[in-house]
Write a protein that holds these residues in place. Structure first.
Motif, PDB file in Angstrom:
ATOM      1  N   ASN A  10      -4.382  -5.781  -1.199  1.00  0.00           N
ATOM      2  CA  ASN A  10      -3.379  -5.358   0.128  1.00  0.00           C
ATOM      3  C   ASN A  10      -4.018  -4.991   1.143  1.00  0.00           C
ATOM      4  O   ASN A  10      -3.744  -5.388   2.228  1.00  0.00           O
ATOM      5  N   LEU A  11      -5.295  -4.437   1.157  1.00  0.00           N
ATOM      6  CA  LEU A  11      -6.267  -3.943   2.277  1.00  0.00           C
ATOM      7  C   LEU A  11      -6.772  -5.192   2.990  1.00  0.00           C
ATOM      8  O   LEU A  11      -6.488  -5.551   4.180  1.00  0.00           O
ATOM      9  N   LEU A  56       0.808  -1.038  -0.130  1.00  0.00           N
ATOM     10  CA  LEU A  56      -0.123  -0.195   0.092  1.00  0.00           C
ATOM     11  C   LEU A  56       0.945   1.226  -0.052  1.00  0.00           C
ATOM     12  O   LEU A  56       0.662   2.273  -0.680  1.00  0.00           O
ATOM     13  N   LEU A  57       1.816   1.302   0.787  1.00  0.00           N
ATOM     14  CA  LEU A  57       2.726   2.390   0.856  1.00  0.00           C
ATOM     15  C   LEU A  57       3.623   2.478  -0.484  1.00  0.00           C
ATOM     16  O   LEU A  57       3.795   3.573  -1.106  1.00  0.00           O
ATOM     17  N   THR A 113      -5.277  -2.287  -4.425  1.00  0.00           N
ATOM     18  CA  THR A 113      -5.424  -1.645  -3.056  1.00  0.00           C
ATOM     19  C   THR A 113      -6.283  -2.545  -2.145  1.00  0.00           C
ATOM     20  O   THR A 113      -6.234  -2.920  -1.033  1.00  0.00           O
ATOM     21  N   THR A 126       1.677  -3.462  -7.593  1.00  0.00           N
ATOM     22  CA  THR A 126       1.330  -2.997  -6.316  1.00  0.00           C
ATOM     23  C   THR A 126       0.031  -2.376  -6.078  1.00  0.00           C
ATOM     24  O   THR A 126      -0.281  -1.708  -5.098  1.00  0.00           O
ATOM     25  N   ASN A 127      -0.771  -2.256  -7.216  1.00  0.00           N
ATOM     26  CA  ASN A 127      -1.709  -1.431  -7.370  1.00  0.00           C
ATOM     27  C   ASN A 127      -3.081  -2.138  -7.050  1.00  0.00           C
ATOM     28  O   ASN A 127      -4.311  -1.439  -7.347  1.00  0.00           O
ATOM     29  N   SER A 180       2.576   1.592  -3.382  1.00  0.00           N
ATOM     30  CA  SER A 180       1.541   2.042  -4.260  1.00  0.00           C
ATOM     31  C   SER A 180       1.168   3.656  -4.265  1.00  0.00           C
ATOM     32  O   SER A 180       1.176   4.553  -5.137  1.00  0.00           O
ATOM     33  N   THR A 181       1.238   3.887  -2.958  1.00  0.00           N
ATOM     34  CA  THR A 181       0.738   5.293  -2.549  1.00  0.00           C
ATOM     35  C   THR A 181       1.831   6.271  -3.108  1.00  0.00           C
ATOM     36  O   THR A 181       1.741   7.487  -3.620  1.00  0.00           O
ATOM     37  N   LEU A 182       3.170   6.018  -2.811  1.00  0.00           N
ATOM     38  CA  LEU A 182       4.342   6.789  -3.164  1.00  0.00           C
ATOM     39  C   LEU A 182       4.620   6.558  -4.757  1.00  0.00           C
ATOM     40  O   LEU A 182       5.501   7.377  -5.061  1.00  0.00           O
ATOM     41  N   ALA A 183       3.836   5.841  -5.348  1.00  0.00           N
ATOM     42  CA  ALA A 183       4.014   5.503  -6.825  1.00  0.00           C
ATOM     43  C   ALA A 183       5.640   5.155  -7.059  1.00  0.00           C
ATOM     44  O   ALA A 183       6.289   5.756  -7.976  1.00  0.00           O
TER      45      ALA A 183
END
Length: 136
Positions: free
Chosen positions: A47-48, A28-29, A44, A41-42, A31-34
């Motif tokens: 991952n959640l 998640l991190l 979500t 990694t996309n 993906s968030t930081l791209a």
């Protein structure tokens, strides 16, 4: 027995909880930081799902109920049944529940799920056998 099944299932649930939390949270991190990584990694939702299971297992182990051998075995059985079902859905259905489940994810689900089932059943069997022997 070399390792008592109750201890083994507790250790497995602890490792699962920590591993799922770290893996799901880390992806998640990323993906968030791209951040560019050679793995996807996309997803979500997926991952959640790992984060929720990780937190749930670790939280359960930290409660008084989580210290009971029978309840830990049942936690492993519930986890195992869920992950085997997720693996089956991943093979039979394209994007079940919107999850992007490829071969790697399905293999993971088909490894951790059945192992949790086997360890949970073994721990319950040994506890029941020991209880029956003591009550004679």
């Amino acid at each position: 027995m070399l390792v008592e099944p109750t201890r083994l299932v507790r250790l497995y649930v602890l490792i699962l909880g920590a591993g799922l939390l770290l893996e799901g949270g880390g992806l998640l991190l990323v993906s968030t930081l791209a951040l560019p990584l050679p793995v996807g990694t996309n997803d979500t939702r997926h991952n959640l799902l790992h984060v929720v299971w990780g937190i749930g297992l670790l939280a359960f182990l930290s409660t008084p109920q989580g210290r009971g051998a029978t309840r830990v075995a049942w936690a492993a059985l519930i986890f195992g049944a869920f992950y085997v079902a997720l693996g089956v859905l991943g093979v039979l259905v394209d994007q079940p529940f919107g999850l992007l489940l490829g071969p790697g994810e399905n293999v993971f689900h088909f490894v951790v799920g059945p192992l949790a089932l086997v360890l949970g059943i073994l721990a319950l069997y040994v506890r029941r056998r020991d209880w029956a022997m003591r009550s004679r």
